[in-house]
Design an enzyme around this catalytic site. Structure first.
Site, PDB file in Angstrom:
ATOM      1  CB  SER A 141      36.363  47.505  41.522  1.00 10.28           C
ATOM      2  OG  SER A 141      36.660  48.276  42.580  1.00 10.28           O
ATOM      3  CE1 TYR A 192      40.657  46.429  38.970  1.00  7.01           C
ATOM      4  CE2 TYR A 192      39.720  48.383  40.425  1.00  7.01           C
ATOM      5  CZ  TYR A 192      40.163  47.290  39.749  1.00  7.01           C
ATOM      6  OH  TYR A 192      39.609  45.889  41.057  1.00  7.01           O
TER       7      TYR A 192
END
Length: 233
Positions: free
Chosen positions: A125, A139
């Site tokens: 990501s 995350y």
């Protein structure tokens, strides 16, 4: 020779798009997910091994490419109860990073025994580099770990023909991102993307297919951005 591929998190979004993108005469693929492929709950530390063994059976004893895409994106605000915050952190790490690490290790050992080489494609990501919201730093940390793991595998095993690539999407039009955008104000977030829109799952899938099937060996260790120039390294 037919290329055998295991894709995690294939029930929807990016994973489903990857399965579609690699639906080629030269590829035999299996997915992991609750609604498609082989079910495996990555909150259970035993699930990656069970998945790997089931995938090996489904793919006639051979896996050539592993695509680690499974992930969760759960908010954990700093004012949560201590135990709840820690549970969210550990659950995110287990699903997003540890399960991918377990599968990558199984893949490396599989290829070493076969002497065949292979490829790992990790869907990380943008958050690995630019961070995320205060409620999602777990995350971001999990995805930064995935990038570090990719580079380590690439450096450690390239001489054995074992290659590793990471793809770092920004916001992608999946249910997970849609929920986040709605909670943070979609227009404001779109204003931060010079392209003016979020990525489509098919765009990320195109990059995953390239890394899995076409990328030259000298690209091993590469981290590829798919974020509409919202973060440029």
């Amino acid at each position: 020779m037919t290329i055998h591929i295991l894709v995690t998190g294939s029930s929807r979004g990016i994973g489903a798009a990857i399965l579609k993108a690699i639906d080629l005469p030269t590829v035999k693929a299996v997915g992991q997910g609750t609604r498609s492929g082989i079910p495996a709950d990555f909150t259970d530390p035993a699930a990656p091994r069970s998945l790997w063994e089931a995938a090996i059976d489904a793919l006639d004893g051979r896996i050539d490419v592993l695509i680690n895409n499974a992930g969760i994106f759960e908010a954990a605000p700093v004012d949560l109860d201590d135990d709840d915050w820690l549970d969210a952190w550990e659950r995110t790490m287990q699903v997003n990073l540890t399960a991918a690490a377990q599968l990558s290790r199984f893949a490396v050992k599989h290829w070493q025994v076969r002497g065949s080489g292979g490829r790992i494609v990790n869907i990380a990501s943008r958050a690995a580099y630019r961070g995320d919201s205060p409620a999602h730093w777990h995350y971001a940390a999990s995805k930064a770990g995935m990038v570090g793991m990719t580079k380590s595998i690439a450096r450690g095993f390239a001489r054995e023909g074992i290659l590793a690539f990471a793809i770092c999407p920004g916001f992608t039009m999946t249910g997970m991102a849609e929920d986040y955008m709605a909670s943070r104000g979609g227009d404001k977030l779109l204003a931060d993307i010079p392209l003016g829109r979020v990525a489509m799952p098919e765009e990320v899938a195109t990059m995953a297919r390239f890394c899995a099937l076409e990328a030259p060996a000298s690209m091993t260790g590469a981290v590829l951005d798919v974020n509409g120039a919202s973060y440029v390294r």
